[in-house]
Scaffold this active site. Sequence first.
Site, mmCIF file in Angstrom:
data_model
loop_
_atom_site.group_PDB
_atom_site.id
_atom_site.type_symbol
_atom_site.label_atom_id
_atom_site.label_comp_id
_atom_site.label_asym_id
_atom_site.label_seq_id
_atom_site.Cartn_x
_atom_site.Cartn_y
_atom_site.Cartn_z
ATOM 1 N N THR A 126 -34.310 -22.369 127.823
ATOM 2 C CA THR A 126 -34.837 -23.226 126.744
ATOM 3 C C THR A 126 -34.233 -24.629 126.724
ATOM 4 O O THR A 126 -33.048 -24.817 127.051
ATOM 5 C CB THR A 126 -34.572 -22.546 125.377
ATOM 6 O OG1 THR A 126 -34.780 -23.498 124.335
ATOM 7 C CG2 THR A 126 -33.147 -22.027 125.250
ATOM 8 N N GLU A 128 -33.311 -26.019 124.197
ATOM 9 C CA GLU A 128 -32.223 -26.005 123.207
ATOM 10 C C GLU A 128 -30.856 -26.112 123.890
ATOM 11 O O GLU A 128 -29.874 -26.519 123.270
ATOM 12 C CB GLU A 128 -32.258 -24.713 122.386
ATOM 13 C CG GLU A 128 -33.437 -24.606 121.449
ATOM 14 C CD GLU A 128 -33.298 -25.436 120.175
ATOM 15 O OE1 GLU A 128 -32.180 -25.620 119.696
ATOM 16 O OE2 GLU A 128 -34.345 -25.900 119.683
ATOM 17 N N TYR A 152 -27.951 -19.500 119.071
ATOM 18 C CA TYR A 152 -29.112 -19.194 119.931
ATOM 19 C C TYR A 152 -28.972 -19.915 121.274
ATOM 20 O O TYR A 152 -29.068 -19.302 122.343
ATOM 21 C CB TYR A 152 -30.409 -19.627 119.228
ATOM 22 C CG TYR A 152 -31.615 -19.658 120.137
ATOM 23 C CD1 TYR A 152 -32.274 -18.479 120.481
ATOM 24 C CD2 TYR A 152 -32.106 -20.855 120.662
ATOM 25 C CE1 TYR A 152 -33.391 -18.496 121.324
ATOM 26 C CE2 TYR A 152 -33.212 -20.880 121.500
ATOM 27 C CZ TYR A 152 -33.854 -19.707 121.828
ATOM 28 O OH TYR A 152 -34.950 -19.732 122.664
ATOM 29 N N LYS A 156 -28.409 -18.402 125.093
ATOM 30 C CA LYS A 156 -29.376 -18.671 126.172
ATOM 31 C C LYS A 156 -28.695 -19.340 127.374
ATOM 32 O O LYS A 156 -29.149 -19.208 128.496
ATOM 33 C CB LYS A 156 -30.510 -19.552 125.637
ATOM 34 C CG LYS A 156 -31.509 -18.794 124.783
ATOM 35 C CD LYS A 156 -32.385 -17.888 125.651
ATOM 36 C CE LYS A 156 -33.538 -17.291 124.891
ATOM 37 N NZ LYS A 156 -34.487 -16.571 125.746
HETATM 38 P P1 NDP Z 1 -41.004 -14.442 120.077
HETATM 39 O O1 NDP Z 1 -39.915 -14.500 119.092
HETATM 40 O O2 NDP Z 1 -42.411 -14.634 119.623
HETATM 41 O O3 NDP Z 1 -40.947 -13.027 120.834
HETATM 42 C C1 NDP Z 1 -39.726 -12.451 121.178
HETATM 43 C C2 NDP Z 1 -39.925 -10.982 121.447
HETATM 44 O O4 NDP Z 1 -38.634 -10.431 121.784
HETATM 45 C C3 NDP Z 1 -40.470 -10.181 120.282
HETATM 46 O O5 NDP Z 1 -41.622 -9.487 120.699
HETATM 47 C C4 NDP Z 1 -39.348 -9.206 119.946
HETATM 48 O O6 NDP Z 1 -39.773 -7.910 119.695
HETATM 49 C C5 NDP Z 1 -38.598 -9.136 121.271
HETATM 50 N N1 NDP Z 1 -37.234 -8.659 121.043
HETATM 51 C C6 NDP Z 1 -36.320 -9.154 120.174
HETATM 52 N N2 NDP Z 1 -35.204 -8.415 120.212
HETATM 53 C C7 NDP Z 1 -35.409 -7.417 121.108
HETATM 54 C C8 NDP Z 1 -34.622 -6.334 121.569
HETATM 55 N N3 NDP Z 1 -33.394 -6.103 121.117
HETATM 56 N N4 NDP Z 1 -35.151 -5.514 122.498
HETATM 57 C C9 NDP Z 1 -36.425 -5.710 122.954
HETATM 58 N N5 NDP Z 1 -37.213 -6.726 122.542
HETATM 59 C C10 NDP Z 1 -36.701 -7.568 121.627
HETATM 60 O O7 NDP Z 1 -40.664 -15.499 121.233
HETATM 61 P P2 NDP Z 1 -41.664 -16.381 122.128
HETATM 62 O O8 NDP Z 1 -42.722 -15.521 122.668
HETATM 63 O O9 NDP Z 1 -42.003 -17.622 121.384
HETATM 64 O O10 NDP Z 1 -40.697 -16.844 123.293
HETATM 65 C C11 NDP Z 1 -40.505 -16.037 124.457
HETATM 66 C C12 NDP Z 1 -39.148 -16.341 125.058
HETATM 67 O O11 NDP Z 1 -39.066 -17.707 125.431
HETATM 68 C C13 NDP Z 1 -37.973 -16.092 124.115
HETATM 69 O O12 NDP Z 1 -36.905 -15.612 124.894
HETATM 70 C C14 NDP Z 1 -37.640 -17.477 123.585
HETATM 71 O O13 NDP Z 1 -36.279 -17.561 123.201
HETATM 72 C C15 NDP Z 1 -37.938 -18.321 124.809
HETATM 73 N N6 NDP Z 1 -38.330 -19.683 124.530
HETATM 74 C C16 NDP Z 1 -39.368 -19.925 123.676
HETATM 75 C C17 NDP Z 1 -39.778 -21.207 123.431
HETATM 76 C C18 NDP Z 1 -40.936 -21.479 122.527
HETATM 77 O O14 NDP Z 1 -41.133 -22.652 122.173
HETATM 78 N N7 NDP Z 1 -41.725 -20.485 122.149
HETATM 79 C C19 NDP Z 1 -39.116 -22.370 124.078
HETATM 80 C C20 NDP Z 1 -38.103 -21.985 125.046
HETATM 81 C C21 NDP Z 1 -37.730 -20.691 125.241
HETATM 82 P P3 NDP Z 1 -40.287 -7.397 118.276
HETATM 83 O O15 NDP Z 1 -41.734 -7.815 118.263
HETATM 84 O O16 NDP Z 1 -40.063 -5.963 118.380
HETATM 85 O O17 NDP Z 1 -39.473 -8.095 117.227
HETATM 86 P P1 GDP Z 2 -36.895 -24.908 117.397
HETATM 87 O O1 GDP Z 2 -37.032 -26.244 118.027
HETATM 88 O O2 GDP Z 2 -36.890 -23.792 118.384
HETATM 89 O O3 GDP Z 2 -35.756 -24.812 116.457
HETATM 90 O O4 GDP Z 2 -38.286 -24.665 116.597
HETATM 91 P P2 GDP Z 2 -38.621 -24.689 115.042
HETATM 92 O O5 GDP Z 2 -40.113 -24.750 114.952
HETATM 93 O O6 GDP Z 2 -37.947 -23.569 114.329
HETATM 94 O O7 GDP Z 2 -37.983 -26.052 114.513
HETATM 95 C C1 GDP Z 2 -38.392 -27.299 115.036
HETATM 96 C C2 GDP Z 2 -37.797 -28.411 114.186
HETATM 97 O O8 GDP Z 2 -38.406 -28.366 112.898
HETATM 98 C C3 GDP Z 2 -36.288 -28.310 113.933
HETATM 99 O O9 GDP Z 2 -35.747 -29.606 114.059
HETATM 100 C C4 GDP Z 2 -36.191 -27.864 112.482
HETATM 101 O O10 GDP Z 2 -35.010 -28.300 111.812
HETATM 102 C C5 GDP Z 2 -37.404 -28.560 111.917
HETATM 103 N N1 GDP Z 2 -37.871 -28.006 110.637
HETATM 104 C C6 GDP Z 2 -38.059 -28.686 109.484
HETATM 105 N N2 GDP Z 2 -38.456 -27.887 108.507
HETATM 106 C C7 GDP Z 2 -38.530 -26.642 109.031
HETATM 107 C C8 GDP Z 2 -38.902 -25.379 108.495
HETATM 108 O O11 GDP Z 2 -39.229 -25.233 107.313
HETATM 109 N N3 GDP Z 2 -38.880 -24.324 109.358
HETATM 110 C C9 GDP Z 2 -38.531 -24.462 110.674
HETATM 111 N N4 GDP Z 2 -38.552 -23.397 111.469
HETATM 112 N N5 GDP Z 2 -38.153 -25.639 111.195
HETATM 113 C C10 GDP Z 2 -38.162 -26.721 110.401
#
Ligand code: NDP
Ligand code: GDP
Length: 325
Positions: A126, A128, A152, A156
């Site tokens: 990520t 992040e 987080y 990662k």
């Molecule tokens: P989500 O949070 O939507 O999905 C994460 C999934 O991980 C969920 O289905 C959750 O399962 C599963 N999970 C959590 N804990 C466990 C565990 N202990 N064992 C098995 N499964 C588990 O994430 P995204 O689809 O948005 O992202 C996919 C990946 O990419 C993540 O690793 C995220 O950190 C990374 N990422 C995402 C970005 C984004 O902008 N979306 C950017 C960069 C990286 P359950 O449904 O059971 O809770």
């Molecule tokens: P991130 O980049 O993975 O942390 O994705 P988020 O969508 O959670 O947050 C993106 C940005 O939105 C961060 O800078 C947060 O601080 C900002 N933000 C502002 N208000 C909110 C809120 O109500 N919820 C979330 N999730 N983020 C917020």
Amino acid sequence: MVKTALITGILGQDGPYLAKLLLSKGYKVYGLIRRYTNPNFENLDYLGITSEIEFILGDMTDECSLMNILKIIRPDEVYNLAAQSFVAASWDQAKLTTEVNALGTLYLLNAIKLFNPTTKFYQASTSEMFGNNYSAGGIQTEETPFHPRSPYAISKLYAYWIAINFKESYGIFAANGILFNHESPIRGREFVTRKISEGVAKIKLGLATEIKLGNIDSKRDWGFAGDYVEAMWLMLQQEKPDNLIISTGITHSIRDFLEVAFNHVGIKDWEKYIRIDPQFKRPAELFVLQGKSDKARNILGWQPKVQFEELVKMMVDADLERLKK
Ligand code: NDP
Ligand code: GDP
């Protein structure tokens, strides 16, 4: 020979989009799911593919389950998307975040090493990890030094390096996709984009009167999840594993997102619907994320197709549709 893939995080946002892509390419797709009294297949159902996935029970924190799975299915490719992925929650649940994201990745790599070392491994890394560090031009590249600013991001960073270490130590094909924020109609509801798209749809339909937000001046490089999973797959089709940034290269503030979303439903005076609530501000913030993905574009021939405004409108329209139903 039919290729097989295991996707962890199959019920999240990216898992369903990736599964849909792999199914369209003829893969057999296994999805790791945790044990729940009532599992939630909403996102897979949204894409209409629930019945095409073979679900397999396990948990990233249970290394026995991961070893058993690798031993039984010996997949050609593993996409490690499972995570406690919400930055804000990672301060409240730092240990859990570390166990799932960091140790879980170690367990999975170790299971690959023991039971099927030819498996190709994709790690969901990520932007992040960069924190507030930038390279020349105020943009993040693969050379920008990491400075994670949340539990987080720190978890990662461990996963990123343990994947590289398994590549260097044991010759495992392990690739890190350093993905910038990517969104879709099935983005988790607590993330800011989905919170806004759902909030705007509710306001438009008279079901809500305000959206409570934290820091609306921070900026993110937002792309579409459907485009980004294509890059994940391409990374595992290369001869050598690499660590690549996947991004649009364009950054927008949350204010920009709000303006496009509200304008789309015909509301111009959007600021009156926003309440700034300190509970949504973070102990440490990332102010601007903007990624340079030239390396991936050259190596993979990848580029994002969906632009910012189209993405915002797609999300608002999907939430309007859902709420009307
Ligand atoms: P989500 O949070 O939507 O999905 C994460 C999934 O991980 C969920 O289905 C959750 O399962 C599963 N999970 C959590 N804990 C466990 C565990 N202990 N064992 C098995 N499964 C588990 O994430 P995204 O689809 O948005 O992202 C996919 C990946 O990419 C993540 O690793 C995220 O950190 C990374 N990422 C995402 C970005 C984004 O902008 N979306 C950017 C960069 C990286 P359950 O449904 O059971 O809770
Ligand atoms: P991130 O980049 O993975 O942390 O994705 P988020 O969508 O959670 O947050 C993106 C940005 O939105 C961060 O800078 C947060 O601080 C900002 N933000 C502002 N208000 C909110 C809120 O109500 N919820 C979330 N999730 N983020 C917020």
